[in-house]
Design an enzyme around this catalytic site. Structure first.
Site, PDB file in Angstrom:
ATOM      1  N   PHE A 322     -34.275   0.202 -21.503  1.00  7.52           N
ATOM      2  CA  PHE A 322     -33.941  -1.053 -22.190  1.00  7.52           C
ATOM      3  C   PHE A 322     -33.546  -0.622 -23.594  1.00  7.52           C
ATOM      4  O   PHE A 322     -34.405  -0.376 -24.438  1.00  7.52           O
ATOM      5  CB  PHE A 322     -35.139  -2.009 -22.226  1.00  7.52           C
ATOM      6  CG  PHE A 322     -35.419  -2.647 -20.899  1.00  7.52           C
ATOM      7  CD1 PHE A 322     -36.028  -1.931 -19.883  1.00  7.52           C
ATOM      8  CD2 PHE A 322     -35.051  -3.958 -20.659  1.00  7.52           C
ATOM      9  CE1 PHE A 322     -36.275  -2.524 -18.651  1.00  7.52           C
ATOM     10  CE2 PHE A 322     -35.293  -4.553 -19.434  1.00  7.52           C
ATOM     11  CZ  PHE A 322     -35.896  -3.839 -18.424  1.00  7.52           C
ATOM     12  N   ASP A 323     -32.256  -0.488 -23.798  1.00  7.52           N
ATOM     13  CA  ASP A 323     -31.854   0.274 -24.970  1.00  7.52           C
ATOM     14  C   ASP A 323     -32.011  -0.489 -26.270  1.00  7.52           C
ATOM     15  O   ASP A 323     -31.934   0.094 -27.333  1.00  7.52           O
ATOM     16  CB  ASP A 323     -30.443   0.811 -24.769  1.00  7.52           C
ATOM     17  CG  ASP A 323     -30.435   1.886 -23.674  1.00  7.52           C
ATOM     18  OD1 ASP A 323     -31.319   2.761 -23.724  1.00  7.52           O
ATOM     19  OD2 ASP A 323     -29.597   1.840 -22.774  1.00  7.52           O
ATOM     20  N   PHE A 324     -32.236  -1.785 -26.179  1.00 12.11           N
ATOM     21  CA  PHE A 324     -32.521  -2.542 -27.399  1.00 12.11           C
ATOM     22  C   PHE A 324     -34.027  -2.662 -27.592  1.00 12.11           C
ATOM     23  O   PHE A 324     -34.539  -2.419 -28.666  1.00 12.11           O
ATOM     24  CB  PHE A 324     -31.858  -3.927 -27.332  1.00 12.11           C
ATOM     25  CG  PHE A 324     -30.371  -3.876 -27.544  1.00 12.11           C
ATOM     26  CD1 PHE A 324     -29.551  -3.121 -26.714  1.00 12.11           C
ATOM     27  CD2 PHE A 324     -29.785  -4.564 -28.588  1.00 12.11           C
ATOM     28  CE1 PHE A 324     -28.174  -3.063 -26.919  1.00 12.11           C
ATOM     29  CE2 PHE A 324     -28.410  -4.523 -28.804  1.00 12.11           C
ATOM     30  CZ  PHE A 324     -27.603  -3.772 -27.970  1.00 12.11           C
ATOM     31  N   GLY A 325     -34.723  -3.005 -26.510  1.00 17.28           N
ATOM     32  CA  GLY A 325     -36.154  -3.217 -26.625  1.00 17.28           C
ATOM     33  C   GLY A 325     -36.960  -1.934 -26.682  1.00 17.28           C
ATOM     34  O   GLY A 325     -37.980  -1.853 -27.373  1.00 17.28           O
ATOM     35  N   ASP A 326     -36.545  -0.906 -25.969  1.00 17.87           N
ATOM     36  CA  ASP A 326     -37.328   0.332 -25.920  1.00 17.87           C
ATOM     37  C   ASP A 326     -37.222   1.139 -27.214  1.00 17.87           C
ATOM     38  O   ASP A 326     -38.219   1.625 -27.742  1.00 17.87           O
ATOM     39  CB  ASP A 326     -36.849   1.225 -24.763  1.00 17.87           C
ATOM     40  CG  ASP A 326     -37.343   0.757 -23.399  1.00 17.87           C
ATOM     41  OD1 ASP A 326     -38.022  -0.295 -23.337  1.00 17.87           O
ATOM     42  OD2 ASP A 326     -37.038   1.426 -22.395  1.00 17.87           O
ATOM     43  N   GLY A 328     -34.395   0.552 -29.741  1.00 11.19           N
ATOM     44  CA  GLY A 328     -33.712  -0.104 -30.846  1.00 11.19           C
ATOM     45  C   GLY A 328     -32.293   0.382 -31.008  1.00 11.19           C
ATOM     46  O   GLY A 328     -32.047   1.540 -31.333  1.00 11.19           O
ATOM     47  N   ALA A 405     -29.549   9.236 -26.133  1.00  8.93           N
ATOM     48  CA  ALA A 405     -29.598  10.494 -25.386  1.00  8.93           C
ATOM     49  C   ALA A 405     -28.191  10.853 -24.917  1.00  8.93           C
ATOM     50  O   ALA A 405     -27.321  11.151 -25.728  1.00  8.93           O
ATOM     51  CB  ALA A 405     -30.589  10.406 -24.244  1.00  8.93           C
ATOM     52  N   TYR A 407     -25.871   8.809 -23.324  1.00 12.78           N
ATOM     53  CA  TYR A 407     -24.866   7.738 -23.331  1.00 12.78           C
ATOM     54  C   TYR A 407     -24.526   7.277 -24.745  1.00 12.78           C
ATOM     55  O   TYR A 407     -25.337   7.363 -25.638  1.00 12.78           O
ATOM     56  CB  TYR A 407     -25.405   6.517 -22.582  1.00 12.78           C
ATOM     57  CG  TYR A 407     -24.815   6.355 -21.189  1.00 12.78           C
ATOM     58  CD1 TYR A 407     -23.460   6.097 -21.026  1.00 12.78           C
ATOM     59  CD2 TYR A 407     -25.613   6.450 -20.062  1.00 12.78           C
ATOM     60  CE1 TYR A 407     -22.924   5.935 -19.749  1.00 12.78           C
ATOM     61  CE2 TYR A 407     -25.084   6.302 -18.786  1.00 12.78           C
ATOM     62  CZ  TYR A 407     -23.736   6.046 -18.642  1.00 12.78           C
ATOM     63  OH  TYR A 407     -23.217   5.888 -17.388  1.00 12.78           O
ATOM     64  N   HIS A 459     -25.425  -0.985 -15.680  1.00 18.89           N
ATOM     65  CA  HIS A 459     -25.644  -1.334 -17.092  1.00 18.89           C
ATOM     66  C   HIS A 459     -25.563  -2.854 -17.150  1.00 18.89           C
ATOM     67  O   HIS A 459     -24.515  -3.412 -16.815  1.00 18.89           O
ATOM     68  CB  HIS A 459     -24.546  -0.798 -18.008  1.00 18.89           C
ATOM     69  CG  HIS A 459     -24.303   0.679 -17.912  1.00 18.89           C
ATOM     70  ND1 HIS A 459     -24.639   1.552 -18.918  1.00 18.89           N
ATOM     71  CD2 HIS A 459     -23.743   1.437 -16.943  1.00 18.89           C
ATOM     72  CE1 HIS A 459     -24.290   2.780 -18.568  1.00 18.89           C
ATOM     73  NE2 HIS A 459     -23.739   2.743 -17.373  1.00 18.89           N
ATOM     74  N   ASP A 466     -26.128 -18.226 -30.584  1.00 19.64           N
ATOM     75  CA  ASP A 466     -26.819 -19.401 -31.111  1.00 19.64           C
ATOM     76  C   ASP A 466     -25.730 -20.257 -31.749  1.00 19.64           C
ATOM     77  O   ASP A 466     -25.336 -20.031 -32.888  1.00 19.64           O
ATOM     78  CB  ASP A 466     -27.866 -18.943 -32.131  1.00 19.64           C
ATOM     79  CG  ASP A 466     -28.672 -20.093 -32.695  1.00 19.64           C
ATOM     80  OD1 ASP A 466     -28.272 -21.258 -32.502  1.00 19.64           O
ATOM     81  OD2 ASP A 466     -29.692 -19.825 -33.356  1.00 19.64           O
TER      82      ASP A 466
END
EC number: 1.4.3.-
Lengths: 673, 673
Positions: A322-326, A328, A405, A407, A459, A466
């Site tokens: 989870f490239d945003f949550g894990d 950042g 890493a 990607y 992916h 918003d």
């Protein structure tokens, strides 16, 4: 003058927040993870923006300014104790703590890059790992490289500790070049570190078999790398070198740019205005996007992405980033380079990043801003007179690039002269690979080079919109076009098709339906277009990309419930920014993500609502994706739909570009017809 | 030296063909429609190309040259007789006729632009039409404009004569500017001309009602234009003028282009080579597309498009243009302008066009060729060393633009450095509109300006790909990704998904299935990729756009059977170039199109086959499409799939572009952060 509420924290403000946190935990070791702007409460910001945009000259919005807050994420380290993860909100003007939470053990804080260093060190120190490594005879001059990864989903029933895993490769160091491509030499072991003890607790052995070898087929030949092949991409190592016949394309703006940036974060361009910010999790974010002062979007961001791998053999089911949550996206942002990442006349934005001591430093050039030409914007020729009027489409691009890493992802927000907003994602970098025995092929991926299996994966991206279409009270509808029944009274010739409109009354997840031309419109039901009588709005067609393939109920699927639908409509709630929830690292279930948000079944008509767009790529690699894959490009287009009273680009000048030349006037190498 | 077989006929060759035809019809009046290259028989061309690409230096392919043929289309006019439509193939070297066909009355020849002039003249001369016109009081200074259209599908049961219809508007000539936008003032009458008598045979009256007014609601107020509003787009008439703050973007290639054009039609660029031709029906066509000498495509063309309108009120069901078959995309091609239609360093190609006397003349600048930058091609950063390698994606663009009355289409073939080929279509121009009574809205379209109803419609395009993946024996397969059953033996963690492959054995029509990630691959089953073991191929994902909405069996649907599927696979047959058949004008049924071709149920594995890609747009206009619509962009991407042994762009240099500058270095107008 105090910074605008959407401007990121300065180094000084960040340091104040750090110092306040340290002062509040006087007897503890504090290990910082992140410190960044806690964006203002939306109700306060609505008032501020209303005042700012209607203020008379000389009136200052300063008095309406919401408090300036810092979100601080840190571990409190006690002797022999598992560190405790805290989040505090610090007012950097009053130097007071506004909120303090100790996050429960059921959630894991996002990783920091220094935790990756711990893994490499733990491998060095692990006797078990070093012994296993000795089972392999690396070719002469090759050295081990460990690629730290988040652990992925914690297996159902497993003990809830914090782990990291390392993908192992060998690097050909005969050239002495540390950028030789080690991914071409995968080793079939994965060391696992307990993050609390910082020790390797287990080494997983990977299957290297092919079709028919089942889930555990392992060769573990000691000469496992002998059938691997060099696959370089840095130019000085490239066999055959780089091509020499590509002539430069130069882009210049002799009269300067058409945009201006003032007050640190305010961008103005071709009737558009917006603020840019940047945070460690989402990277670049746009705020208060307006056209001729009319509000369109309150906040626009990339929210999350998940990359699940489809190799059935354990432990590959835990390859799911989870490239945003894990980790950042902002933390992993590249420092961009002039003339490489963007061409033309470029404005860069810096961010601020902190170390584990909380000390802030500049994170330079993480966002670039530039204008570009995107071909013909509109054209019409009056064939009677021969008069052609042709205008170009101009775009303003806000871009950032992240490396995770192997990607990379290139994210861009593009605003255009026709009133459109495009979200673009390019996926590039190196596909994730594992070792496969000589001569075999696999159901789990494609053999892209000797001994190298590029595993099938997906992916799935989530963008968060918003909206504020002429104000904050909006409604989402979707329209479909359907063949109408052949009927003497209403459709005597069978050519009529009908447009069906459906209002999204309560928060829910919805899907793309290109076969019905399903088009989502975010409208302001309180304001009508003077020509059509329709409510003013913006529309988008969700890219009908494949959704998550992992079986319902599986670890991968449970962690990424946001990937169940292409579109989610939720009612605005403070602090709901993340499609897969606040805590994704090692999650077993998406908690607090869009799937939970819609369960409230909030009324979302004529309300302050949020629209989430989920799209992605089922990536079954091809040989051409190796060693570095050509960009795969995805776009989501938001277009005005009866928002304006005519084509907003109609007044773009049709000026002839005087710098364009014929080939025979430019140079000697081109040939005349 | 004789021209290459794919090079278009020269003016001299065209004139020879004309003269031969005239000499063969000595006692008749010959009215020419078209004269253009009859492309060589494919079997002969295969031999020629094989020889050409393997010839030793000094060896000439001239002896293998197929005959040089002209296709001549013309009417034989006899006194008081309905003209007879003929097609002849003339050998321009031997000056002999190779083939002669008198086309039966069941088919209509494509229209010529001079037939449009006849319609305008007939309206002038028609007492009936002029009387009806007097029912309307045009505002002072307004003049009638007639917009000739093909008649559309001949109603079932109607007499089979040749007709044209005229859409009527009024133009505000008070400014004296003949480019004032007359589409803003639609008149509710359509004169119909019998093309044989060249007389107006009927004037259709149009409904002007709104919702609830049924199919025939007509107001026909004599002041029908009073509620219409000016809607100009030419800059000198634009209310408020054009914006002044858009600074130029200049694109230059100081070292020249990377492409070269030799032998009139041969383009070589970045390991690619191909020939460009141009014909009156399809516009620009690519031939013999190769990469590093390896064959990929034998012929690539846009084949057809249909634009059916959905207004249920007669005679709007006959608003259905076939813009390739009815009038010829090549005939309607714009003469492109430097610095307007393309930026940078441009190479133009001319074509040849004939008048009704068969006299050829140059049709200048109908195709433009240029290179452009398309952002980041591939990038990878080694986060350990910080070394980033970033390359640009470069594209070579072959573009032509057509104007069809109100609409324009920008067609481009883009070849890129990653081995990809993209077909791009941009739809722009002015939407087709009719009058609507003051204050009403409609189920048949959107009111985009006072009194102006933009009718709902679709654009359905068909591209034709005649592939030659490493030779002419190819196979089409499609692959889908599917959730695999959760199973202890094969999928214990539920993360596995399987790839299902289906071979297209016999010619058929197929659909997009994005929910399954359906991907079509054109492969050469006789040649395998050395790494993956898969057959070499190119893949594409058909854009899953909505198909034709008109009811099955309706005139609109019957004429455009090609629009029933997204993909058609047919066996190659000589002269099968047109998706909707050779004769579309006034057709009631698609004859000889892909729908008929697949009925043969030919075997298409390891065969010389053709792939047709159908895609489009359901266009329910928005106010922003008025008065000239911003480009709507469609792309179909053909990408190598295990065709190469690595990313073909891996050797693109990562050279820094030295012309790029920071905003604060370029000009004074931009602000520093």
């Amino acid at each position: 003058m105090a910074p605008h509420p959407f401007t990121i924290l300065s180094i000084e403000e960040t340091r104040i927040a750090r110092d306040v946190v340290l002062s509040l935990h006087p007897d503890s070791v504090v290990d910082f993870r992140e410190i960044f702007l806690k964006e203002p409460n939306k109700e306060l910001m609505k008032q501020y923006l209303e005042f700012e945009h209607t203020a008379q000259p000389g009136q200052s919005a300063q008095s309406k300014r919401p408090p300036r807050l810092a979100k601080c994420q840190y571990d409190i380290i006690g002797a022999d104790k598992i560190p405790e993860y805290h989040e505090s909100i610090i007012d950097v003007e009053t130097r007071k703590r506004e909120k303090h939470e100790v996050i429960g053990k059921q959630f894991h804080a996002s990783l920091t890059l220094w935790e990756f260093d711990h893994l490499v060190k733990a491998c060095d120190e692990s006797e078990e790992f070093q012994n296993i490594l000795k089972e392999f005879k690396l070719p002469d001059g090759f050295e081990l490289v460990i690629e730290p990864w988040p652990y992925g989903g914690l297996d159902f029933g497993a003990e809830n500790r914090r782990y990291f895993q390392g993908l192992c490769f060998a690097q050909n160091m005969k050239s002495g070049n540390p950028d030789s491509n080690f991914y071409a030499y995968p080793l079939p072991i994965i060391p696992v570190m307990d993050a609390h003890t910082r020790k390797i607790c287990r080494v997983d052995r990977l299957a290297t078999g092919g079709k028919g070898d089942g889930l555990t087929g392992k060769t573990h030949s000691e000469r496992i790398l002998d059938h691997c092949e060099q696959a370089e991409y840095v130019p000085e190592l490239l066999s055959g070198g780089t091509r020499t016949d590509m002539k430069p394309i130069n882009i210049s703006q002799p009269e300067g740019t058409s945009f201006k940036v003032t007050d640190s974060s305010l961008v103005e361009w071709q009737k558009w205005s917006f603020r840019v910010s940047f945070n460690p999790r989402e990277g670049a974010v746009l705020h208060d996007v307006r056209y001729e002062g009319r509000s369109i979007i309150y906040r626009l961001s990339l929210s999350e992405m998940s990359v699940p791998y489809a190799d059935a053999r354990a432990p590959f089911h835990r390859k799911q980033a989870f490239d945003f949550g894990d980790g950042g996206a902002g933390n992993c942002a590249n420092n961009l380079t002039l003339g490489c990442d963007c061409l033309g006349v470029i404005k860069y934005f810096d961010a601020v990043i902190v170390g584990s001591d909380g000390e802030p430093k500049k994170h330079p050039n993480v966002v670039c801003l530039h204008e570009q030409d995107n071909g013909i914007g509109w054209k019409h020729t009056n064939w009677r007179t021969g008069r052609a009027v042709v205008t170009r489409q101009r775009e303003l691009v806000v871009q950032f690039i992240i490396t995770l890493a192997n990607y990379e992802y290139v994210f861009a927000y593009k605003l255009d002269t026709a009133g459109g907003i495009t979200l673009e994602v390019r996926a590039t970098g190196i596909v994730s690979v594992v070792n496969i025995d000589f001569g075999k092929t696999s159901d789990y991926g494609n053999v892209v080079s000797g001994g190298v299996l590029a595993q099938n994966h997906q992916h799935i991206f989530a963008a968060r919109v918003d909206p504020a279409i002429d104000g904050h009270n909006n409604t989402v509808i979707y329209e479909e076009s359907h063949t109408a029944p052949w009927d003497k009274e209403t459709n005597p010739n069978g050519n009529f098709y009908e447009i069906r409109k459906t209002v999204v009354n309560r928060s829910e997840g919805l899907d793309a339906a290109p076969q019905h031309n399903r088009t989502f419109k975010i409208i302001n039901p309180n304001k009508k277009n003077k020509h059509s009588g329709n409510p003013v709005g913006y529309k988008f067609q969700p890219p009908p990309t494949q959704k998550l393939l992992a079986s319902p109920g599986s670890l991968q699927a449970q962690r990424a419930l946001f990937a169940q639908h292409h579109v989610w409509v939720t009612k605005y709630e403070e602090d709901e920014l993340y499609a897969a929830g606040r805590y994704t690292l090692q999650s077993q279930l998406e908690v607090g993500g869009v799937h939970d948000m819609v369960k409230r079944k909030d009324e979302v008509t004529n309300e302050d609502l949020v629209v989430w767009s989920v799209f992605g790529l089922t990536h079954n690699p091809r040989v051409e994706d190796w060693p570095v894959m050509p960009s795969e490009i995805f776009q989501v287009h938001f277009k005005p739909s009866d928002f304006f009273e005519r084509n907003p680009a109609i007044d773009v000048p049709s000026t002839k570009n005087e710098a364009s030349v014929l080939t025979n006037e430019c140079c000697s190498t081109s040939q005349k017809l």
